[in-house]
Design a protein around this motif. Structure first.
Motif, PDB file in Angstrom:
ATOM      1  N   VAL A   3       0.961  -1.356   0.152  1.00  0.00           N
ATOM      2  CA  VAL A   3       0.198   0.188  -0.010  1.00  0.00           C
ATOM      3  C   VAL A   3       0.823   0.927   0.277  1.00  0.00           C
ATOM      4  O   VAL A   3       0.602   2.461  -0.825  1.00  0.00           O
ATOM      5  N   VAL A   4       2.012   1.597   0.379  1.00  0.00           N
ATOM      6  CA  VAL A   4       2.883   2.288   0.997  1.00  0.00           C
ATOM      7  C   VAL A   4       3.125   2.805  -1.074  1.00  0.00           C
ATOM      8  O   VAL A   4       3.603   3.786  -1.238  1.00  0.00           O
ATOM      9  N   PHE A   5       3.485   1.513  -0.852  1.00  0.00           N
ATOM     10  CA  PHE A   5       4.721   1.629  -2.334  1.00  0.00           C
ATOM     11  C   PHE A   5       3.504   2.233  -3.483  1.00  0.00           C
ATOM     12  O   PHE A   5       4.278   2.868  -4.600  1.00  0.00           O
ATOM     13  N   ASP A   6       2.284   1.570  -3.397  1.00  0.00           N
ATOM     14  CA  ASP A   6       0.773   1.984  -4.547  1.00  0.00           C
ATOM     15  C   ASP A   6       1.125   3.658  -4.329  1.00  0.00           C
ATOM     16  O   ASP A   6       0.827   4.349  -5.174  1.00  0.00           O
ATOM     17  N   VAL A   7       1.400   4.031  -2.991  1.00  0.00           N
ATOM     18  CA  VAL A   7       0.311   5.578  -2.393  1.00  0.00           C
ATOM     19  C   VAL A   7       1.139   6.629  -3.156  1.00  0.00           C
ATOM     20  O   VAL A   7       1.598   7.984  -4.178  1.00  0.00           O
ATOM     21  N   ALA A   8       2.893   5.924  -2.653  1.00  0.00           N
ATOM     22  CA  ALA A   8       4.224   6.899  -3.230  1.00  0.00           C
ATOM     23  C   ALA A   8       4.303   6.851  -4.827  1.00  0.00           C
ATOM     24  O   ALA A   8       4.588   7.469  -5.412  1.00  0.00           O
ATOM     25  N   ARG A   9       3.819   5.613  -6.178  1.00  0.00           N
ATOM     26  CA  ARG A   9       4.085   5.636  -7.176  1.00  0.00           C
ATOM     27  C   ARG A   9       3.129   6.873  -7.388  1.00  0.00           C
ATOM     28  O   ARG A   9       3.487   6.885  -8.041  1.00  0.00           O
ATOM     29  N   VAL A  10       2.105   6.624  -6.805  1.00  0.00           N
ATOM     30  CA  VAL A  10       1.035   7.542  -7.780  1.00  0.00           C
ATOM     31  C   VAL A  10       0.902   8.917  -7.213  1.00  0.00           C
ATOM     32  O   VAL A  10       0.911   9.633  -8.240  1.00  0.00           O
ATOM     33  N   ILE A  60       5.818   5.702 -14.858  1.00  0.00           N
ATOM     34  CA  ILE A  60       6.236   5.661 -13.317  1.00  0.00           C
ATOM     35  C   ILE A  60       3.916   4.937 -13.433  1.00  0.00           C
ATOM     36  O   ILE A  60       3.600   3.451 -11.715  1.00  0.00           O
ATOM     37  N   LEU A  61       3.364   5.014 -13.533  1.00  0.00           N
ATOM     38  CA  LEU A  61       1.963   5.453 -13.015  1.00  0.00           C
ATOM     39  C   LEU A  61       1.317   3.890 -13.019  1.00  0.00           C
ATOM     40  O   LEU A  61       0.972   3.132 -12.878  1.00  0.00           O
ATOM     41  N   PHE A  62       1.805   3.417 -14.554  1.00  0.00           N
ATOM     42  CA  PHE A  62       1.310   2.402 -15.430  1.00  0.00           C
ATOM     43  C   PHE A  62       2.152   0.737 -14.940  1.00  0.00           C
ATOM     44  O   PHE A  62       1.827   0.374 -15.389  1.00  0.00           O
ATOM     45  N   GLY A  63       3.574   1.948 -14.379  1.00  0.00           N
ATOM     46  CA  GLY A  63       4.531   0.485 -14.414  1.00  0.00           C
ATOM     47  C   GLY A  63       4.878   0.193 -15.827  1.00  0.00           C
ATOM     48  O   GLY A  63       5.154  -1.182 -16.162  1.00  0.00           O
ATOM     49  N   TYR A  64       4.528   0.886 -16.816  1.00  0.00           N
ATOM     50  CA  TYR A  64       5.128   0.223 -18.441  1.00  0.00           C
ATOM     51  C   TYR A  64       6.677   0.987 -18.447  1.00  0.00           C
ATOM     52  O   TYR A  64       6.513   1.998 -18.688  1.00  0.00           O
ATOM     53  N   SER A  65       7.253   0.116 -19.326  1.00  0.00           N
ATOM     54  CA  SER A  65       8.752   0.765 -19.242  1.00  0.00           C
ATOM     55  C   SER A  65       9.560   1.448 -19.003  1.00  0.00           C
ATOM     56  O   SER A  65       9.557   2.226 -18.689  1.00  0.00           O
ATOM     57  N   VAL A  66       8.984   0.869 -17.310  1.00  0.00           N
ATOM     58  CA  VAL A  66       9.716   1.721 -16.056  1.00  0.00           C
ATOM     59  C   VAL A  66      11.622   2.140 -16.417  1.00  0.00           C
ATOM     60  O   VAL A  66      11.453   3.638 -16.281  1.00  0.00           O
ATOM     61  N   ASP A 121       8.541  -6.190  -9.425  1.00  0.00           N
ATOM     62  CA  ASP A 121       6.483  -6.116  -9.333  1.00  0.00           C
ATOM     63  C   ASP A 121       6.164  -4.351  -9.083  1.00  0.00           C
ATOM     64  O   ASP A 121       6.282  -3.687  -8.601  1.00  0.00           O
ATOM     65  N   TRP A 122       5.602  -4.426 -10.739  1.00  0.00           N
ATOM     66  CA  TRP A 122       5.177  -3.979 -10.900  1.00  0.00           C
ATOM     67  C   TRP A 122       3.354  -3.531 -10.902  1.00  0.00           C
ATOM     68  O   TRP A 122       2.842  -2.532 -11.356  1.00  0.00           O
ATOM     69  N   SER A 123       2.589  -4.161 -10.973  1.00  0.00           N
ATOM     70  CA  SER A 123       1.892  -4.772 -10.913  1.00  0.00           C
ATOM     71  C   SER A 123       1.081  -4.268 -10.040  1.00  0.00           C
ATOM     72  O   SER A 123       1.629  -3.979  -8.980  1.00  0.00           O
ATOM     73  N   TRP A 124      -0.047  -3.417  -9.903  1.00  0.00           N
ATOM     74  CA  TRP A 124      -0.600  -3.368  -9.413  1.00  0.00           C
ATOM     75  C   TRP A 124      -1.803  -4.102  -8.513  1.00  0.00           C
ATOM     76  O   TRP A 124      -2.958  -4.793  -7.277  1.00  0.00           O
TER      77      TRP A 124
END
Length: 124
Positions: A3-10, A60-66, A121-124
């Motif tokens: 959850v922390v990773f997802d919030v920071a990523r957004v 970063i948002l979509f985890g695509y070609s990071v 892991d960049w999956s949601w």
């Protein structure tokens, strides 16, 4: 921790996306400032860097070609730190401090985004 990773990523993605949109919404003013800072082809560079910010933020948002997104953002952030936030050229103390803060922010953000490809892991 996820959850922390997802919030920071957004939050990080929105920072770059907001600034990318701002390059277009405030194009005239940003172009004038870039020209003042002696950026060649200032209008074009504002558009190019706006696209770079949007691409990196979306990555970063979509985890695509990071990895590509991180490199694009670092390629934006480091030259911008030196060209636009050259605090050493400021004579006014407050301006120097302001530009130094922006310079250091850009360098720190460049370092941070270059760490992103190490996350597996960049999956949601």
């Amino acid at each position: 921790m996820q959850v922390v990773f997802d919030v920071a990523r957004v939050v990080l993605a929105l920072y770059f996306l907001f600034n990318g949109v701002n390059h277009f919404a405030q194009w005239k003013g940003m172009t004038q400032y870039a020209a003042y800072k002696k950026v060649p082809a200032a209008g074009f560079m504002v558009i190019l860097t706006g696209v770079m910010l949007l691409a990196g933020g979306a990555s970063i948002l979509f985890g695509y070609s990071v990895t590509a997104g991180a490199v694009i953002l670092a390629v934006f952030l480091v030259p911008t730190a030196f060209l636009m936030h050259n605090f050493w050229a400021e004579e006014d103390t407050m301006s120097r401090m302001n530009q130094m803060a922006h310079f250091l922010k850009n360098i720190a953000l460049a370092a941070a985004v270059l760490l992103l490809p190490a996350i597996a892991d960049w999956s949601w």
